[in-house]
Each structure stands twice: as C-alpha cells, then as structure tokens.
Design an enzyme around this catalytic site. Structure first.
Site, short mmCIF file in Angstrom:
data_model
loop_
_atom_site.label_atom_id
_atom_site.label_comp_id
_atom_site.label_asym_id
_atom_site.label_seq_id
_atom_site.Cartn_x
_atom_site.Cartn_y
_atom_site.Cartn_z
N SER A 1 -5.05 -18.67 -74.88
CA SER A 1 -5.59 -18.69 -73.65
C SER A 1 -5.11 -17.59 -72.91
O SER A 1 -4.05 -17.26 -72.69
CB SER A 1 -5.52 -19.94 -72.94
OG SER A 1 -5.94 -20.83 -73.58
N ARG B 1 1.74 -25.37 -67.80
CA ARG B 1 2.04 -24.04 -68.37
C ARG B 1 3.26 -23.22 -67.46
O ARG B 1 3.18 -22.06 -67.19
CB ARG B 1 0.95 -22.84 -68.68
CG ARG B 1 -0.06 -23.67 -69.53
CD ARG B 1 0.27 -23.93 -71.03
NE ARG B 1 -0.55 -24.63 -71.56
CZ ARG B 1 -0.57 -26.00 -71.89
NH1 ARG B 1 0.37 -26.77 -71.31
NH2 ARG B 1 -1.55 -26.73 -72.47
N GLU C 1 -2.31 -16.08 -68.11
CA GLU C 1 -1.22 -17.08 -68.88
C GLU C 1 -0.43 -16.16 -69.60
O GLU C 1 0.73 -16.59 -70.03
CB GLU C 1 -2.12 -18.21 -69.69
CG GLU C 1 -1.14 -19.20 -70.28
CD GLU C 1 -1.98 -20.06 -70.89
OE1 GLU C 1 -2.67 -20.99 -70.19
OE2 GLU C 1 -1.43 -20.88 -71.90
C1 LIG Z 1 -3.96 -18.85 -81.56
C2 LIG Z 1 -3.02 -19.28 -80.26
C3 LIG Z 1 -3.30 -20.40 -79.82
C4 LIG Z 1 -2.37 -20.90 -78.80
N1 LIG Z 1 -2.71 -22.44 -78.31
C5 LIG Z 1 -1.83 -22.58 -77.11
C6 LIG Z 1 -2.05 -23.86 -76.82
O1 LIG Z 1 -3.18 -24.71 -77.11
N2 LIG Z 1 -1.37 -24.26 -75.58
C7 LIG Z 1 -0.25 -23.47 -75.31
O2 LIG Z 1 0.38 -23.99 -74.25
N3 LIG Z 1 -0.17 -22.22 -75.55
C8 LIG Z 1 -0.92 -21.95 -76.45
N4 LIG Z 1 -0.57 -20.69 -77.01
C9 LIG Z 1 0.37 -19.91 -76.56
C10 LIG Z 1 1.62 -20.00 -77.18
O3 LIG Z 1 1.79 -20.54 -78.50
C11 LIG Z 1 3.03 -20.63 -76.32
O4 LIG Z 1 2.73 -19.99 -74.97
C12 LIG Z 1 4.33 -20.78 -76.73
O5 LIG Z 1 5.03 -21.24 -76.16
C13 LIG Z 1 4.68 -19.22 -77.05
O6 LIG Z 1 5.99 -19.04 -77.69
P1 LIG Z 1 6.91 -17.64 -78.30
O7 LIG Z 1 8.17 -18.08 -78.70
O8 LIG Z 1 5.84 -16.82 -78.93
O9 LIG Z 1 7.09 -17.12 -76.58
P2 LIG Z 1 6.72 -15.69 -76.26
O10 LIG Z 1 5.34 -15.29 -76.22
O11 LIG Z 1 7.69 -14.70 -76.93
O12 LIG Z 1 7.31 -15.85 -74.74
C14 LIG Z 1 6.59 -16.59 -73.78
C15 LIG Z 1 7.63 -16.60 -72.73
O13 LIG Z 1 8.50 -17.37 -72.86
C16 LIG Z 1 9.97 -16.77 -72.63
N5 LIG Z 1 10.79 -17.20 -73.44
C17 LIG Z 1 10.80 -16.98 -74.90
N6 LIG Z 1 11.92 -17.64 -75.49
C18 LIG Z 1 12.63 -18.14 -74.44
C19 LIG Z 1 13.85 -18.69 -74.50
N7 LIG Z 1 14.70 -19.06 -75.46
N8 LIG Z 1 14.22 -19.34 -73.15
C20 LIG Z 1 13.82 -18.93 -72.06
N9 LIG Z 1 12.58 -18.21 -72.25
C21 LIG Z 1 11.96 -17.82 -73.24
C22 LIG Z 1 9.54 -15.39 -72.39
O14 LIG Z 1 10.36 -14.59 -71.53
C23 LIG Z 1 8.12 -15.24 -72.17
O15 LIG Z 1 8.07 -15.34 -70.63
C24 LIG Z 1 -1.41 -20.17 -78.23
C25 LIG Z 1 -1.13 -18.98 -78.89
C26 LIG Z 1 -1.82 -18.32 -80.00
C27 LIG Z 1 -1.61 -17.13 -80.65
#
Ligand SMILES: Cc1cc2nc3c(=O)[nH]c(=O)nc-3n(C[C@H](O)[C@H](O)[C@H](O)COP(=O)(O)OP(=O)(O)OC[C@H]3O[C@@H](n4cnc5c(N)ncnc54)[C@H](O)[C@@H]3O)c2cc1C
Length: 267
Positions: free
Chosen positions: A185, A143, A255
């Site tokens: 998480s 992560r 996280e």
């Molecule tokens: C129900 C649920 C279950 C989940 N299960 C998991 C799991 O099993 N494993 C796991 O790893 N995660 C899990 N997650 C967390 C989430 O799915 C991941 O972290 C995912 O990568 C978030 O993507 P996002 O576009 O929503 O990012 P955001 O939440 O919008 O941003 C997260 C980070 O990424 C950065 N970011 C966003 N877009 C970019 C870009 N284009 N370039 C550079 N940086 C960027 C942001 O600046 C921020 O620091 C879960 C979430 C939920 C709600």
C-alpha cells in the site's frame, strides 16, 4: 564497519534505486547515528541520493523456541522463513506472514499485518542495542510504532496449532492486489476511509507517469511496470496527495518510506 554493495533496482520490491554500499550492523557495532536502517525494502522507495544506509548482519537471521513458551526471532529473519518454521513446528498466529514480505525488524517496526492479524498481537518484547523493551512500553497502532532503534530480536508468545486454512484466507485476500513490483500500500488508509477509494475518486486509478502507475487492480498500489523511475513515483505520490487534499480535504499520508536526501521522509 563492514559494508555490502546492494543494487536497489534488484533488492527492493519496487525494483527502483541505485547501487550503493550499505554498512553492516553486527554484534560489535556501537555508533549507528549516521545511518538509516533498512530491512528487505518491501516498504521502501530508495531514491538516487539515499542517506547512508545500514542493515543487520546475517547473525540476526534465526528462530529459536524457548522453554516451549516463547519464540525468539532475529531482526534479519525473512517473513517466509518464519512462516515455514511455524508450519513445520505446528505454531499458530504467524500464518499471515506467508503472504507478507519483509524481515522481522521491518515487520515489527511497521506493525505489519493483514486486517486484524498484526505482528504486535503476539509480541512480548523486543531487544535493541540499548537492551530489552516490553510491549507495554512501546506505542503502537495501525502501521505505526514509536520504536527508534534497530530491533535486533523480538520475542513472541508461543502457541501451537498452525492453521492451513488461514494461509488460504490470506492468499485469497491478496487476489485483488497486483503482482507487478510495488511496495504494498502506498498510502495509509485515512480514518474511516480507504486510500484506494480516494485515489480512484480523483481519477488516478490506472494513471501512468513514465513506467509508474496507480494499479488498475488496486489503486493504492503504486506499481513499476518495468522501467519506473524514482522521479515518476514521486510525481504520482505528490499528484495523489494534491488532488485528494483539493477534493476531499484529506491529507494522504505515505505508508511507504522514501529514502532520498531531497525527499526527507526519513528521520
Ligand atoms: C506486494 C506487497 C504487499 C504488501 N502487503 C502488506 C500488507 O498487507 N500489510 C502490511 O503491513 N505491509 C505490507 N507490505 C509492506 C511490507 O511488507 C511491510 O511494511 C514490511 O514490514 C517491510 O519489511 P522490510 O524488512 O522490507 O522493511 P523495509 O522496507 O526495509 O523498512 C521499513 C521500515 O522499517 C524499518 N526497519 C527495518 N528493519 C528494522 C529493524 N531491524 N529495526 C527497526 N526498524 C527497522 C526501516 O528503518 C523502515 O523505516 C507489502 C509489501 C509488498 C511489496
């Protein structure tokens, strides 16, 4: 710069946050130094007073197959779209995205994954505002990556053979997790331990503060039971960190990313 009004109590997976104007990064954008970039806020807790926010425009929502060898995916492409595309074109290694919410940029930045299946496994390179960067030049781990620029596109190794059994396996892995709004998480697992076990051991599994609580189903999921507030979430995060430090001398590291000027976990 163009902006879009986003209501974070609807947009974010936590269903928490104010309505704010978010700047849009498109091909003409040059200076983004004042902004914090968001994807689909599935890993993000947005406070009442967030920093200026930025998101990729729709022009970065695409998937292309190149020379039958590579998959090029735009940073704003949602995980569900990638999973459906891979099913349709019989592409292997992205099955885990059918049960992992986020946009490609956020998934790569977080090195998101399930168990041994991580987005970096098949990554070749990323494209940012300053050009291409190969995987070998990126630090990454559990992560974690050291990427410090918006990911506009990522290129992956293309292998054929979509595996429907894996989709079922990932669905099963999710069965012990709550479906109530959360951001996945809350804390990273510390080395050789589990954040959920530690939260339970300090008596916080199922513990409510306002409408927020560490889920009865999985203690490392901080969930919003309806009208959860940013302050309630922060209270519980700090309480868990304090109790785990006192009892086990372990520092629980978030996280989830907290976006509020009073709680500077963003840079
Ligand atoms: C129900 C649920 C279950 C989940 N299960 C998991 C799991 O099993 N494993 C796991 O790893 N995660 C899990 N997650 C967390 C989430 O799915 C991941 O972290 C995912 O990568 C978030 O993507 P996002 O576009 O929503 O990012 P955001 O939440 O919008 O941003 C997260 C980070 O990424 C950065 N970011 C966003 N877009 C970019 C870009 N284009 N370039 C550079 N940086 C960027 C942001 O600046 C921020 O620091 C879960 C979430 C939920 C709600």
């Amino acid at each position: 710069m163009q902006t879009k009004s986003i209501n974070f109590s609807k947009y974010s997976s936590f269903k928490i946050g104010p309505k704010v104007d978010v700047a849009i990064l498109d091909k003409d954008t040059k200076d983004i130094s004042a902004y914090y970039l968001i994807g689909s806020c599935n890993n993000t807790l947005v406070g009442n007073n967030p920093p200026p926010l930025l998101m990729l425009s729709k022009e970065y929502d695409y998937i292309k197959i190149e020379e039958n060898k590579k998959l090029k995916i735009g940073g704003a492409t949602p995980s569900g779209k990638i999973a459906s595309f891979c099913k349709k074109y019989n592409i292997a290694n992205f099955e885990f995205l059918s049960h992992l919410p986020g946009k490609l940029g956020g998934l790569v930045y977080m090195n998101a994954g399930l168990k041994e299946f991580e987005i970096f496994n098949n990554l070749l390179n990323i494209r940012t505002l300053s050009g291409e960067k190969s995987k070998a030049n990126i630090e990454y781990g559990y992560r974690y990556t050291n990427i410090d620029e918006p990911i506009l596109e990522a290129t992956f190794n293309l292998q054929f053979g979509f595996d429907a059994n894996k989709v079922q396996l990932f669905k099963k892995m999710r069965e012990n997790q709550p479906s109530t709004p959360s951001a996945g998480s809350c804390f990273k697992n510390p080395p050789n331990d589990y954040a959920g076990r530690l939260i339970e051991a300090v008596g916080l599994k199922g513990y409510m503060h306002g409408d927020m609580c560490f889920s009865e189903k999985h203690a490392n999921f901080l969930v919003n039971n309806g009208n959860g507030k940013f302050e309630d979430a922060i209270f519980l995060i700090k309480e868990a960190q304090k109790r785990v430090k006192e009892k086990f001398n372990i520092k629980l590291e978030c996280e989830i990313i907290i976006l509020d000027k009073s709680y500077l976990t963003f840079e």
